[in-house]
Design a protein around this motif. Structure first.
Motif, PDB file in Angstrom:
ATOM      1  N   ARG A 126      -2.868  -5.269  18.806  1.00  0.00           N
ATOM      2  CA  ARG A 126      -1.764  -4.540  19.446  1.00  0.00           C
ATOM      3  C   ARG A 126      -0.461  -5.314  19.326  1.00  0.00           C
ATOM      4  N   ASP A 127      -0.527  -6.645  19.515  1.00  0.00           N
ATOM      5  CA  ASP A 127       0.661  -7.479  19.337  1.00  0.00           C
ATOM      6  C   ASP A 127       1.173  -7.396  17.905  1.00  0.00           C
ATOM      7  N   ALA A 128       0.243  -7.407  16.947  1.00  0.00           N
ATOM      8  CA  ALA A 128       0.634  -7.329  15.540  1.00  0.00           C
ATOM      9  C   ALA A 128       1.346  -6.017  15.251  1.00  0.00           C
ATOM     10  N   HIS A 129       0.852  -4.920  15.790  1.00  0.00           N
ATOM     11  CA  HIS A 129       1.485  -3.616  15.569  1.00  0.00           C
ATOM     12  C   HIS A 129       2.887  -3.597  16.180  1.00  0.00           C
ATOM     13  N   ASP A 130       3.043  -4.197  17.349  1.00  0.00           N
ATOM     14  CA  ASP A 130       4.355  -4.246  18.006  1.00  0.00           C
ATOM     15  C   ASP A 130       5.382  -4.994  17.160  1.00  0.00           C
ATOM     16  N   HIS A 131       4.933  -5.997  16.393  1.00  0.00           N
ATOM     17  CA  HIS A 131       5.851  -6.826  15.608  1.00  0.00           C
ATOM     18  C   HIS A 131       5.898  -6.418  14.134  1.00  0.00           C
ATOM     19  N   GLY A 132       5.295  -5.291  13.786  1.00  0.00           N
ATOM     20  CA  GLY A 132       5.392  -4.787  12.424  1.00  0.00           C
ATOM     21  C   GLY A 132       4.494  -5.474  11.423  1.00  0.00           C
ATOM     22  N   LEU A 133       3.457  -6.187  11.882  1.00  0.00           N
ATOM     23  CA  LEU A 133       2.537  -6.863  10.978  1.00  0.00           C
ATOM     24  C   LEU A 133       1.454  -5.888  10.516  1.00  0.00           C
ATOM     25  N   SER A 134       0.900  -6.143   9.350  1.00  0.00           N
ATOM     26  CA  SER A 134      -0.175  -5.294   8.840  1.00  0.00           C
ATOM     27  C   SER A 134      -1.498  -6.050   8.865  1.00  0.00           C
ATOM     28  N   SER A 179       2.664 -10.506   7.148  1.00  0.00           N
ATOM     29  CA  SER A 179       4.064 -10.148   7.335  1.00  0.00           C
ATOM     30  C   SER A 179       4.854 -10.637   6.127  1.00  0.00           C
ATOM     31  N   SER A 180       5.811  -9.846   5.702  1.00  0.00           N
ATOM     32  CA  SER A 180       6.646 -10.262   4.563  1.00  0.00           C
ATOM     33  C   SER A 180       7.818 -11.115   5.002  1.00  0.00           C
ATOM     34  N   ASP A 181       8.086 -11.213   6.308  1.00  0.00           N
ATOM     35  CA  ASP A 181       9.259 -11.983   6.761  1.00  0.00           C
ATOM     36  C   ASP A 181       8.881 -12.929   7.894  1.00  0.00           C
ATOM     37  N   TRP A 182       9.651 -14.000   8.000  1.00  0.00           N
ATOM     38  CA  TRP A 182       9.363 -15.023   8.987  1.00  0.00           C
ATOM     39  C   TRP A 182       9.804 -14.692  10.408  1.00  0.00           C
ATOM     40  N   PRO A 183      10.940 -13.986  10.625  1.00  0.00           N
ATOM     41  CA  PRO A 183      11.329 -13.715  12.015  1.00  0.00           C
ATOM     42  C   PRO A 183      10.254 -12.982  12.819  1.00  0.00           C
ATOM     43  N   GLY A 217       4.676 -13.788   3.657  1.00  0.00           N
ATOM     44  CA  GLY A 217       5.248 -13.738   2.320  1.00  0.00           C
ATOM     45  C   GLY A 217       4.225 -13.286   1.301  1.00  0.00           C
ATOM     46  N   PRO A 218       4.386 -13.686   0.023  1.00  0.00           N
ATOM     47  CA  PRO A 218       3.365 -13.317  -0.964  1.00  0.00           C
ATOM     48  C   PRO A 218       2.013 -13.876  -0.532  1.00  0.00           C
ATOM     49  N   TYR A 219       0.959 -13.092  -0.728  1.00  0.00           N
ATOM     50  CA  TYR A 219      -0.367 -13.511  -0.293  1.00  0.00           C
ATOM     51  C   TYR A 219      -0.926 -14.535  -1.274  1.00  0.00           C
ATOM     52  N   HIS A 236       2.830  -7.557  -4.137  1.00  0.00           N
ATOM     53  CA  HIS A 236       3.000  -6.195  -3.640  1.00  0.00           C
ATOM     54  C   HIS A 236       1.803  -5.819  -2.769  1.00  0.00           C
ATOM     55  N   LEU A 237       2.022  -5.812  -1.468  1.00  0.00           N
ATOM     56  CA  LEU A 237       0.965  -5.491  -0.519  1.00  0.00           C
ATOM     57  C   LEU A 237       1.297  -4.150   0.131  1.00  0.00           C
ATOM     58  N   GLY A 238       0.711  -3.078  -0.423  1.00  0.00           N
ATOM     59  CA  GLY A 238       0.974  -1.748   0.100  1.00  0.00           C
ATOM     60  C   GLY A 238       0.334  -1.533   1.456  1.00  0.00           C
TER      61      GLY A 238
END
Length: 417
Positions: A69-77, A103-107, A161-163, A173-175
């Motif tokens: 749930r925390d991950a979804h709130d912060h836009g993580l996949s 996540s693709s970004d650090w913030p 970032g890149p996996y 590219h992580l769809g």
């Protein structure tokens, strides 16, 4: 026929205990179990392992769902295991391990880490967080456990970032696709991304896992895995033959209706570059070196650059990386910011004593590595901060007393803020 111990160990190592127990139980109900003197005791042994896993799940599911749930709130996949489980007819029949997030970004990562550490998650000291660089961009993996490192119940692997795959591979590219993980609404990595990661990991590990075969069979069962982009992505890793081997073996797995079909499955499994047993010792290090060389060349590096990556990867996979007092020569300078150099971030719980540290020589210098991530240096000392967390970076395990002193001062400052 293999012994009961041999079959059980193969299933345990392949992380398919639950699936094997389900299939054997179904065959037993249909009266289709041959050689019951071997298979019925095996089924009972698997039953006991499943009950033990159930007891662990009873403790782990609540913190894992909260993290999702925390991950979804912060836009993580969600990626890897929990995303793959969504493609199974019975998602909870799949082996459940870590909560793998991306996540693709650090913030967003910094904000997520701040929230979960406030909830009681702590940094893993058995597999430290780590970072690498890709063309000047910081990427890596941050690992946390709950409730503590003595007896962890749940674990988060947060990929940024890149996996990263193997010594120096990257999946760019992580769809994403909307779905659920453990019944929590989530952004999941899409089927092609999951399959690319699966194939690339098998190439790095050097063997064909039963879990990987089940995962690939589940991904392809619905017919929604686009073959063309998958093949193209696998070419970037030089993994075309491995993709063919996994695809053929997974197809044989889907047609298994009885234990006697195992011979057909194993025949298909040995047609290709992967073995059925993981490499050990120096063979593992050699495999890593060869994989690093191939990836470097595919990445456009010179022969000399690829040999450098191969050599450092061979050494790394065969080295003693335990944290210990020492005087490392590098402080995360630019020339050490490469995909084949892994900087592990040692949390305070694992810092050696700072005995013998030179007296502080003035203020430290700071450099932003990414949004919310900074390197701090003073003389020969180096430390890294991520939000309010402080780490000492190391490649080979050596940690200097001066770095521990600097990190301790930064930690005290962060605690007072």
């Amino acid at each position: 026929m293999p012994s009961e111990d041999g079959v059980y160990n193969l299933l345990w190592r392949g992380k398919v205990i639950r699936e094997a127990h389900r299939r054997l139980s179904e065959w037993a109900v249909r009266g289709g179990l041959p050689a019951p003197a071997v298979l019925e005791p095996l089924r009972q042994r698997l039953h006991a392992a499943v009950r033990e896993d159930d007891a662990w799940r009873d403790q782990a599911l609540a913190p894992m769902r909260e993290a999702l749930r925390d991950a979804h709130d912060h836009g993580l996949s969600v990626m890897k295991g929990l995303a793959l489980a969504s493609h199974y007819d019975e998602p909870l029949s799949r082996h459940m391990g870590d909560v793998d997030l991306h996540s693709s970004d650090w913030p967003s990562v910094v904000a997520f880490c701040r929230r979960v550490t406030e909830r009681g998650w702590v940094w893993d000291v058995t597999e430290f967080p780590w970072v690498k660089w890709d063309k000047g961009t910081l990427y890596g993996q941050l690992s946390l456990v709950m409730p503590d490192n003595r007896d962890p119940v749940a674990r988060i692997d947060l990929h940024v970032g890149p996996y990263s795959v193997g010594p120096n591979g990257r999946v760019y590219h992580l769809g994403r696709a909307e779905g659920t993980a453990l019944d929590v609404p989530s952004r999941l990595c899409d089927p092609v991304t999951l399959a690319v990661i699966l194939v690339a990991h098998a190439a790095n590990d050097g063997f064909l896992s039963l879990k990987d075969l089940n995962d690939f069979a589940a991904l392809t069962a619905g017919g929604d895995l686009d073959a063309a982009p998958l093949a193209e992505a696998c070419r970037a890793f030089g993994c075309e033959a491995i993709l063919d081997q996994i695809r053929g073996t997974a197809a044989a797995l889907r047609t298994m209706n009885a234990p006697g079909d195992t011979a057909t499955l194993l025949t298909r499994a040995t047609v290709g570059p992967l073995t059925l047993l993981p490499p050990e010792g120096r063979n593992r290090a050699r495999l890593a070196g060869r994989f690093a060389y191939r990836l470097s060349r595919l990445d456009g590096d010179s022969v000399l650059g690829a040999l450098r990556a191969a050599g450092s990867s061979y050494r790394y996979y065969g080295a003693d990386l335990s944290v210990r007092p020492g005087q490392p020569s590098a402080r995360m300078e630019s020339r050490w910011r490469r995909p084949d150099v892994c900087w592990r971030l040692v949390p305070p719980e694992s810092w050696p004593a700072a005995e013998g540290a030179d007296a502080a020589g003035g203020p430290s210098a700071s450099e932003e590595l990414a949004d919310g991530v900074a390197r701090h240096t003073r003389g020969s000392a180096v430390a890294v901060t991520l939000a309010s967390q402080v780490f000492v970076p190391t490649v080979w395990g050596e940690v200097s007393p001066e770095s521990v002193r600097l990190a301790s001062e930064l930690l005290a400052t962060e605690s007072q803020a």
